[in-house]
Scaffold this active site. Structure first.
Site, PDB file in Angstrom:
ATOM      1  N   ASN A 116       0.807  -1.235   0.000  1.00 36.18           N
ATOM      2  CA  ASN A 116       0.000   0.000   0.000  1.00 36.18           C
ATOM      3  C   ASN A 116       0.837   1.281   0.000  1.00 36.18           C
ATOM      4  O   ASN A 116       0.410   2.295  -0.550  1.00 36.18           O
ATOM      5  CB  ASN A 116      -1.019  -0.010   1.151  1.00 36.18           C
ATOM      6  CG  ASN A 116      -0.406  -0.182   2.511  1.00 36.18           C
ATOM      7  OD1 ASN A 116       0.708  -0.683   2.638  1.00 36.18           O
ATOM      8  ND2 ASN A 116      -1.127   0.213   3.533  1.00 36.18           N
TER       9      ASN A 116
ATOM     10  N   LYS B 109      11.928  -8.499   2.460  1.00 34.79           N
ATOM     11  CA  LYS B 109      11.137  -8.983   1.329  1.00 34.79           C
ATOM     12  C   LYS B 109      10.045  -7.951   1.141  1.00 34.79           C
ATOM     13  O   LYS B 109       9.130  -7.829   1.943  1.00 34.79           O
ATOM     14  CB  LYS B 109      10.526 -10.358   1.572  1.00 34.79           C
ATOM     15  CG  LYS B 109       9.947 -10.913   0.265  1.00 34.79           C
ATOM     16  CD  LYS B 109       8.731 -11.784   0.448  1.00 34.79           C
ATOM     17  CE  LYS B 109       7.485 -11.074   0.827  1.00 34.79           C
ATOM     18  NZ  LYS B 109       6.914 -10.148  -0.202  1.00 34.79           N
TER      19      LYS B 109
ATOM     20  N   GLU C 117       2.698  -5.143  12.584  1.00 34.72           N
ATOM     21  CA  GLU C 117       1.786  -4.023  12.305  1.00 34.72           C
ATOM     22  C   GLU C 117       0.682  -4.586  11.439  1.00 34.72           C
ATOM     23  O   GLU C 117       0.872  -4.801  10.243  1.00 34.72           O
ATOM     24  CB  GLU C 117       2.513  -2.909  11.549  1.00 34.72           C
ATOM     25  CG  GLU C 117       3.669  -2.286  12.280  1.00 34.72           C
ATOM     26  CD  GLU C 117       3.263  -1.514  13.508  1.00 34.72           C
ATOM     27  OE1 GLU C 117       2.040  -1.334  13.748  1.00 34.72           O
ATOM     28  OE2 GLU C 117       4.149  -1.123  14.264  1.00 34.72           O
TER      29      GLU C 117
ATOM     30  N   CYS D  68      -3.880   1.237   6.781  1.00 38.00           N
ATOM     31  CA  CYS D  68      -4.362   0.519   7.982  1.00 38.00           C
ATOM     32  C   CYS D  68      -4.971   1.475   8.989  1.00 38.00           C
ATOM     33  O   CYS D  68      -5.719   1.057   9.869  1.00 38.00           O
ATOM     34  CB  CYS D  68      -3.234  -0.296   8.596  1.00 38.00           C
ATOM     35  SG  CYS D  68      -1.742   0.655   8.820  1.00 38.00           S
TER      36      CYS D  68
HETATM   37  P1  NAD Z   1      -2.725 -10.772   2.136  1.00 35.94           P
HETATM   38  O1  NAD Z   1      -3.128 -11.138   3.504  1.00 35.94           O
HETATM   39  O2  NAD Z   1      -2.656 -11.847   1.100  1.00 35.94           O
HETATM   40  O3  NAD Z   1      -1.266 -10.100   2.129  1.00 35.94           O
HETATM   41  C1  NAD Z   1      -0.924  -9.009   2.937  1.00 35.94           C
HETATM   42  C2  NAD Z   1       0.588  -8.808   2.806  1.00 35.94           C
HETATM   43  O4  NAD Z   1       1.264  -9.921   3.358  1.00 35.94           O
HETATM   44  C3  NAD Z   1       1.097  -8.735   1.359  1.00 35.94           C
HETATM   45  O5  NAD Z   1       2.109  -7.750   1.304  1.00 35.94           O
HETATM   46  C4  NAD Z   1       1.671 -10.135   1.081  1.00 35.94           C
HETATM   47  O6  NAD Z   1       2.732 -10.115   0.160  1.00 35.94           O
HETATM   48  C5  NAD Z   1       2.168 -10.532   2.438  1.00 35.94           C
HETATM   49  N1  NAD Z   1       2.118 -11.975   2.680  1.00 35.94           N
HETATM   50  C6  NAD Z   1       1.096 -12.813   2.436  1.00 35.94           C
HETATM   51  N2  NAD Z   1       1.392 -14.065   2.845  1.00 35.94           N
HETATM   52  C7  NAD Z   1       2.655 -14.006   3.350  1.00 35.94           C
HETATM   53  C8  NAD Z   1       3.532 -14.956   3.941  1.00 35.94           C
HETATM   54  N3  NAD Z   1       3.166 -16.249   4.148  1.00 35.94           N
HETATM   55  N4  NAD Z   1       4.759 -14.551   4.334  1.00 35.94           N
HETATM   56  C9  NAD Z   1       5.147 -13.256   4.194  1.00 35.94           C
HETATM   57  N5  NAD Z   1       4.354 -12.310   3.652  1.00 35.94           N
HETATM   58  C10 NAD Z   1       3.124 -12.675   3.248  1.00 35.94           C
HETATM   59  O7  NAD Z   1      -3.709  -9.653   1.688  1.00 35.94           O
HETATM   60  P2  NAD Z   1      -3.710  -8.607   0.513  1.00 35.94           P
HETATM   61  O8  NAD Z   1      -4.843  -8.908  -0.384  1.00 35.94           O
HETATM   62  O9  NAD Z   1      -2.377  -8.392  -0.126  1.00 35.94           O
HETATM   63  O10 NAD Z   1      -4.009  -7.308   1.371  1.00 35.94           O
HETATM   64  C11 NAD Z   1      -5.287  -7.149   1.938  1.00 35.94           C
HETATM   65  C12 NAD Z   1      -5.293  -7.139   3.410  1.00 35.94           C
HETATM   66  O11 NAD Z   1      -4.002  -7.001   3.984  1.00 35.94           O
HETATM   67  C13 NAD Z   1      -6.084  -5.938   3.853  1.00 35.94           C
HETATM   68  O12 NAD Z   1      -7.384  -6.329   4.169  1.00 35.94           O
HETATM   69  C14 NAD Z   1      -5.352  -5.389   5.028  1.00 35.94           C
HETATM   70  O13 NAD Z   1      -5.965  -5.808   6.223  1.00 35.94           O
HETATM   71  C15 NAD Z   1      -4.004  -6.003   4.991  1.00 35.94           C
HETATM   72  N6  NAD Z   1      -2.924  -5.047   4.725  1.00 35.94           N
HETATM   73  C16 NAD Z   1      -2.541  -4.276   5.754  1.00 35.94           C
HETATM   74  C17 NAD Z   1      -1.538  -3.371   5.568  1.00 35.94           C
HETATM   75  C18 NAD Z   1      -1.094  -2.497   6.708  1.00 35.94           C
HETATM   76  O14 NAD Z   1      -0.527  -1.455   6.465  1.00 35.94           O
HETATM   77  N7  NAD Z   1      -1.302  -2.928   7.960  1.00 35.94           N
HETATM   78  C19 NAD Z   1      -0.942  -3.231   4.329  1.00 35.94           C
HETATM   79  C20 NAD Z   1      -1.367  -4.043   3.272  1.00 35.94           C
HETATM   80  C21 NAD Z   1      -2.366  -4.969   3.491  1.00 35.94           C
END
Ligand code: NAD
Length: 495
Positions: A168, A191, A266, A300
């Site tokens: 994001n 990563k 986070e 977030c």
């Molecule tokens: P997601 O849960 O698939 O992934 C979220 C993040 O985690 C991505 O950057 C992804 O590359 C990473 N990720 C996923 N599986 C992983 C693993 N096993 N090991 C390491 N990294 C891993 O969801 P998404 O569709 O990419 O994002 C949507 C949701 O993620 C949102 O609903 C939001 O809650 C959350 N999000 C939060 C933030 C934040 O700033 N807290 C940022 C981005 C996404």
């Protein structure tokens, strides 16, 4: 006239040439940029076209990164804090010089308006600048005791950090982790997001050009679970830092627990905003609608659940909806654009499904509600009113431009509703009353409460969550302490 037209065309062609220049994305291991056999495409969410390729790291690259980071830690932890700060400040200055180029890459891969991408770069630089300065003040303490013995509390860098940053904020999210780890004297394997890799690439370039020793920062891309599940158990890894969804955060925390590794998490939020009836509802609604549009709500800390006291509910909801409808949605490169597309197809699908569910349960749609009929992931700022608590949007983080506005009869009711979810990251309130501000400060369960402002964190303040929003803090003095261990020295001087 013809001349002016030609000059205009020339300027536009130069601008487009600049705009379409997306950086080559490689791994950065032991101070060297590396290609891989496999790669995957990076898309522009405004057009859904391919703009670049991101490498996919495999086991040999992960092993090389671990070895490099181990060596990097030995070298970097022996630098004086002042020398470390010089390199970090130089890197920040380089990124400030390159802000336009970096912002263009971010807009291409993420979609946000160019002006917001530029602000993000500046914010990332501020993280480096503040952490570089504060890294020189990681003081311990001397504990007075019996004559002849002295107890000294000493903070040491924790070691190599395995960090995972999301899509994001392509630059400022990785900047938080890299700046904190490096300022505290740690090395890091980052990563970064495969969907928005350019910000992390620019951080590595700037640190490389600023003279960072090889191995202190290593940058990987690939298949997220393959990388995290390999790095977390390794003996060199001493801390896991992750920003992303609560579901993934819990998974990585379980993995870390199996190896007794500390984590910095986070995670998701679902920020409540309590609007008290002693404030100007128009001013509060104007501010809130603009903030909801920031980064297309993919933050977030994005304000989402508005609990408004009944006396001002009608005016607040009407003005919020008017301002939401007026937000100009478009390509981030168009000068009038105030909100770009969503960053990926998952967010569009989530918006559609949350709106359909709320509508079916009786919510009123005051603005937006449907994706725009054009290519790209465009969804307008959407305002739902009178949403029943049973609707999914009342407990699932929308992570998109979706706001819910519901009336409350008292501050107690607002606090109870604000605290009803398992999240506790950012919370907001509007009030001019000191006693209400105090009641909110004491009662709202969140890591960050902002009163009469919708800014949740800056470089000098600690940011993080309670409950399922995570552990630990990034930013501020507290943030740097996460990257250290406490060692107590008991020193007898009588022998
Ligand atoms: P997601 O849960 O698939 O992934 C979220 C993040 O985690 C991505 O950057 C992804 O590359 C990473 N990720 C996923 N599986 C992983 C693993 N096993 N090991 C390491 N990294 C891993 O969801 P998404 O569709 O990419 O994002 C949507 C949701 O993620 C949102 O609903 C939001 O809650 C959350 N999000 C939060 C933030 C934040 O700033 N807290 C940022 C981005 C996404």
């Amino acid at each position: 006239m013809v001349h002016i037209k030609l000059i205009e065309l020339y300027i536009r062609a130069c601008f487009n040439a600049l705009v379409t220049e997306y950086p080559e994305v490689n791994l950065y291991i032991g101070g060297i940029w590396r290609k891989t056999a496999d790669s995957q495409p990076v898309l522009n969410p405004a057009t859904q076209s391919v703009i670049g390729q991101v490498p996919v790291a495999t086991r040999p690259e992960l092993d090389d990164a671990l070895e490099a980071a181990h060596g990097g830690f030995k070298a970097w932890s022996a630098y004086s804090p002042r020398k470390r700060a010089e390199i970090l400040l130089k890197a920040a200055a380089l990124m400030r010089d390159r802000a336009d180029e970096i912002a263009q890459a971010i807009t291409l891969e993420h979609g946000k308006p160019l002006s917001q991408a530029r602000l993000e770069v500046i914010r990332g630089c501020e993280f480096f600048e503040w952490d570089a300065a504060e890294g020189q003040r990681i003081y311990g303490r001397v504990i007075p005791s019996e004559p002849g013995i002295r107890y000294v509390v000493h903070h040491q860098p924790i070691g190599m950090v395995a960090a995972f940053s999301p899509w994001n904020f392509p630059l400022s999210q990785p900047a938080r982790k890299v700046a904190g780890a490096l300022a505290a004297g740690c090395s890091i394997i980052l990563k970064a997001s495969e969907e928005t890799p350019a910000g992390a690439v620019h951080i590595a370039r700037a640190l490389h050009d600023a003279g960072l020793p090889p191995g202190v920062l290593n940058l990987l891309f690939g298949t997220p679970p393959v990388i995290s599940e390999y790095l977390i158990p390794q003996k060199q890894t001493r801390l896991i830092a992750f920003t992303g969804s609560t579901a993934v955060g819990k998974h990585l925390t379980r993995l870390a627990a199996d190896h007794m590794k500390p984590v910095l998490m986070e995670l998701g939020g679902h920020a409540p905003v309590i609007v008290c009836d002693d404030v100007d509802p128009v001013a509060a609604a104007v501010m809130s609608a603009a903030r909801k549009a920031r980064n297309a709500g993919q933050v977030c800390t994005s304000p989402t659940r508005f609990y408004v006291q009944e006396a001002i509910y009608g005016v607040f909801a009407r003005i919020f909806a008017e301002k939401a409808r007026a937000v100009v949605v478009g390509d981030g490169f168009d000068s009038g654009t105030e909100m770009g597309p969503l960053a990926n197809h998952r967010r569009i699908e989530a918006m559609e499904s949350l709106v359909a569910d709320a509508r079916a349960r009786g919510a009123r749609v005051l603005a937006g509600g449907e994706r725009l009929k054009r290519s790209g992931y465009f969804f307008p700022v959407t305002v739902l009113a009178d949403v029943p608590d049973a609707a999914r949007v009342m407990r699932e983080e929308p992570f998109g431009p979706l706001a819910v506005i519901n009336p409350v009869s008292s501050i107690d009711e607002a606090i109870q509703k604000a605290n009803a979810l398992p999240f506790g990251l950012a919370a907001y309130a509007f009030t001019h009353s000191a006693s209400r501000a105090n009641q909110l400060t004491e009662g709202v369960e969140a890591g960050n409460l902002s009163i009469n402002t919708l800014e949740a964190s800056v470089a000098e303040t600690p940011f993080g969550g309670v409950k399922e929003s995570g552990y630990g803090r990034e930013g501020g003095t507290e943030g740097l302490f996460n990257y250290t261990i406490v060692k107590n020295i008991s020193h007898s001087m009588t022998i």
